[in-house]
Design a protein around this motif. Structure first.
Motif, PDB file in Angstrom:
ATOM      1  N   VAL A 106       0.808  -1.217   0.000  1.00  0.00           N
ATOM      2  CA  VAL A 106       0.000   0.000   0.000  1.00  0.00           C
ATOM      3  C   VAL A 106       0.842   1.269   0.000  1.00  0.00           C
ATOM      4  O   VAL A 106       0.482   2.250  -0.652  1.00  0.00           O
ATOM      5  N   TYR A 107       1.982   1.275   0.707  1.00  0.00           N
ATOM      6  CA  TYR A 107       2.717   2.520   0.932  1.00  0.00           C
ATOM      7  C   TYR A 107       4.139   2.588   0.373  1.00  0.00           C
ATOM      8  O   TYR A 107       4.598   3.669   0.030  1.00  0.00           O
TER       9      TYR A 107
ATOM     10  N   ARG B 175       1.259  -0.581  -7.946  1.00  0.00           N
ATOM     11  CA  ARG B 175       0.090   0.289  -7.782  1.00  0.00           C
ATOM     12  C   ARG B 175      -0.176   1.177  -8.988  1.00  0.00           C
ATOM     13  O   ARG B 175      -1.334   1.521  -9.271  1.00  0.00           O
TER      14      ARG B 175
ATOM     15  N   MET C 138      -3.790   3.473 -10.470  1.00  0.00           N
ATOM     16  CA  MET C 138      -3.930   4.800  -9.875  1.00  0.00           C
ATOM     17  C   MET C 138      -3.718   5.881 -10.922  1.00  0.00           C
ATOM     18  O   MET C 138      -2.967   5.700 -11.869  1.00  0.00           O
TER      19      MET C 138
ATOM     20  N   TYR D 128      -1.133  13.832  -5.795  1.00  0.00           N
ATOM     21  CA  TYR D 128      -2.077  12.913  -5.165  1.00  0.00           C
ATOM     22  C   TYR D 128      -2.302  11.721  -6.081  1.00  0.00           C
ATOM     23  O   TYR D 128      -2.369  11.870  -7.295  1.00  0.00           O
TER      24      TYR D 128
ATOM     25  N   LEU E 262      -5.006   8.806  -6.875  1.00  0.00           N
ATOM     26  CA  LEU E 262      -6.389   8.385  -6.675  1.00  0.00           C
ATOM     27  C   LEU E 262      -6.667   7.160  -7.528  1.00  0.00           C
ATOM     28  O   LEU E 262      -6.131   7.033  -8.637  1.00  0.00           O
ATOM     29  N   PRO E 263      -7.489   6.241  -7.028  1.00  0.00           N
ATOM     30  CA  PRO E 263      -7.814   5.044  -7.815  1.00  0.00           C
ATOM     31  C   PRO E 263      -8.461   5.417  -9.143  1.00  0.00           C
ATOM     32  O   PRO E 263      -9.184   6.405  -9.238  1.00  0.00           O
TER      33      PRO E 263
ATOM     34  N   GLY F 255      -7.429  -0.429  -7.718  1.00  0.00           N
ATOM     35  CA  GLY F 255      -6.966   0.860  -7.209  1.00  0.00           C
ATOM     36  C   GLY F 255      -7.559   1.175  -5.856  1.00  0.00           C
ATOM     37  O   GLY F 255      -6.862   1.626  -4.942  1.00  0.00           O
ATOM     38  N   ASN F 256      -8.863   0.935  -5.711  1.00  0.00           N
ATOM     39  CA  ASN F 256      -9.506   1.138  -4.415  1.00  0.00           C
ATOM     40  C   ASN F 256      -8.944   0.185  -3.370  1.00  0.00           C
ATOM     41  O   ASN F 256      -8.721   0.576  -2.221  1.00  0.00           O
TER      42      ASN F 256
ATOM     43  N   SER G 172      -5.471   1.303  -2.274  1.00  0.00           N
ATOM     44  CA  SER G 172      -5.422   2.577  -1.566  1.00  0.00           C
ATOM     45  C   SER G 172      -5.988   2.446  -0.148  1.00  0.00           C
ATOM     46  O   SER G 172      -6.026   3.413   0.601  1.00  0.00           O
ATOM     47  N   CYS G 173      -6.415   1.260   0.220  1.00  0.00           N
ATOM     48  CA  CYS G 173      -7.025   1.021   1.532  1.00  0.00           C
ATOM     49  C   CYS G 173      -6.193  -0.002   2.305  1.00  0.00           C
ATOM     50  O   CYS G 173      -6.153  -1.180   1.939  1.00  0.00           O
TER      51      CYS G 173
END
Length: 118
Positions: free
Chosen positions: A23-24, A32, A36, A51, A53-54, A64-65, A68-69
């Motif tokens: 994720v990070y 990712r 994204m 930024y 975003l998905p 993507g969602n 991002s979670c």
């Protein structure tokens, strides 16, 4: 299926580290990026902020969602590691030990930095 408390803690640390990795961490940005979209905005000081975003809709949007979670990805990483534990235990043990050690090291390093030690 029996699992000791020690194995559960090690497993949990491995899930934590694998999830953060996906994720990070910058090293997995290539995983990712297909899911994204990158947006840039100027802040009040005139600096550009980026930024992620998905993507909208479809399979890429779903992934993507997910990516991002932290919580969502964590569930799937736990399921994946558990399945590996069941069907490929020879792979499971070294992978989980390495991930758990890296997870614990990350927690210790974060704690040390917060205390300004070293």
């Amino acid at each position: 299926m029996d699992i000791s408390w020690l194995e559960f803690i090690i497993f949990s640390m491995a899930v934590f580290r694998l999830t953060r990795l996906l994720v990070y961490d910058q090293i997995t940005e290539w995983i990712r990026s297909p899911f994204m979209d990158e947006y840039e905005e100027k802040n009040d000081e005139g600096e550009t902020e980026t930024y992620l975003l998905p993507k909208e809709g479809g399979v890429r949007g779903w992934f993507g969602n997910l990516l991002s979670c932290f919580w969502c990805t964590g569930i799937w990483m736990a399921i994946g590691l558990f399945v590996i534990r069941l069907y490929v235990p020879v792979v499971y043990k070294p992978v989980v030990i390495v991930l758990a050690a890296a997870g614990l090291a990350a927690i210790v390093e974060t704690w040390i930095q917060s205390k300004n030690i070293g």
